[in-house]
Write an enzyme that holds these catalytic residues in place. Structure first.
Site, short mmCIF file in Angstrom:
data_model
loop_
_atom_site.label_atom_id
_atom_site.label_comp_id
_atom_site.label_asym_id
_atom_site.label_seq_id
_atom_site.Cartn_x
_atom_site.Cartn_y
_atom_site.Cartn_z
N HIS A 126 -58.86 -30.83 27.58
CA HIS A 126 -59.42 -31.44 26.37
C HIS A 126 -60.94 -31.26 26.35
O HIS A 126 -61.53 -30.92 25.32
CB HIS A 126 -59.11 -32.94 26.32
CG HIS A 126 -57.66 -33.27 26.21
ND1 HIS A 126 -57.04 -34.18 27.04
CD2 HIS A 126 -56.69 -32.81 25.37
CE1 HIS A 126 -55.76 -34.28 26.70
NE2 HIS A 126 -55.53 -33.45 25.70
N LYS A 170 -44.71 -44.31 21.00
CA LYS A 170 -45.11 -43.73 22.27
C LYS A 170 -45.54 -44.83 23.25
O LYS A 170 -46.22 -45.77 22.87
CB LYS A 170 -46.28 -42.76 22.03
CG LYS A 170 -46.46 -41.72 23.07
CD LYS A 170 -47.46 -40.68 22.59
CE LYS A 170 -47.55 -39.53 23.57
NZ LYS A 170 -48.50 -38.53 23.15
N ARG A 221 -52.56 -24.07 24.91
CA ARG A 221 -52.41 -23.64 26.30
C ARG A 221 -51.39 -22.52 26.42
O ARG A 221 -51.56 -21.61 27.22
CB ARG A 221 -51.96 -24.82 27.18
CG ARG A 221 -52.98 -25.92 27.31
CD ARG A 221 -52.41 -27.14 28.02
NE ARG A 221 -51.30 -27.68 27.24
CZ ARG A 221 -50.15 -28.12 27.75
NH1 ARG A 221 -49.95 -28.12 29.03
NH2 ARG A 221 -49.20 -28.58 26.95
N SER A 253 -51.61 -33.72 29.86
CA SER A 253 -51.67 -35.16 30.09
C SER A 253 -50.39 -35.68 30.71
O SER A 253 -50.41 -36.56 31.57
CB SER A 253 -51.96 -35.89 28.78
OG SER A 253 -53.27 -35.61 28.34
#
Length: 148
Positions: free
Chosen positions: A19, A43, A92, A130
């Protein structure tokens, strides 16, 4: 000349070196970047909103062109409310691209005035996510190499 403002949205649970790389590189393109912590009721987070917000603010302390905010709802609506014309997303992998492309297309359909900009992650950081970092932390591993 109009100020180019971008939103970098995410849950940032936690904010990783990947990030950080994306934000740092995006500064070359934009006058201001708002790191926008999105709230997703569905979440379960490891860190509270306040912890994430404070960690990111501390990381970019002294960089006047970066702010940290949080929001609920659609990212494009947050962009409109913030006066941002751009959404920055880091990539990514090819799977990230396919996922992010669909979101960008839907955002474009809802808000054609807001452009999504993809920044490919530094290859040395592409394995960091993450989710994996949270797993390392939960299992008492050393996550420091993956956090800024």
């Amino acid at each position: 000349m109009e100020k180019k403002t971008a939103i970098f949205p995410g849950s940032f649970d936690p904010f990783t070196k990947g990030h950080h790389d994306v934000v740092t590189r995006a500064l070359a393109m934009f006058d201001h970047i708002s790191i926008a912590i999105g709230l997703n009721a569905g979440k379960k987070y490891m860190y509270t909103l306040e912890e994430r917000e404070q960690a990111i603010k501390k990381l970019f302390e002294g960089e006047a062109r970066i702010s940290v905010a949080n929001y609920e709802g659609l990212t494009v609506e947050f962009c409109r409310a913030s006066g941002a014309g751009f959404i920055v997303r880091g990539l990514r992998t090819a799977a990230d691209y396919e996922f992010e492309k669909s979101i960008a297309q839907m955002n474009r359909a809802m808000a054609p005035e807001i452009e999504t900009v993809f920044i490919q992650c530094d290859p040395a950081l592409s394995a960091i996510s993450s989710t994996i970092v949270r797993d390392i932390i939960r299992n008492k591993g050393n996550a420091k190499p993956f956090l800024p």
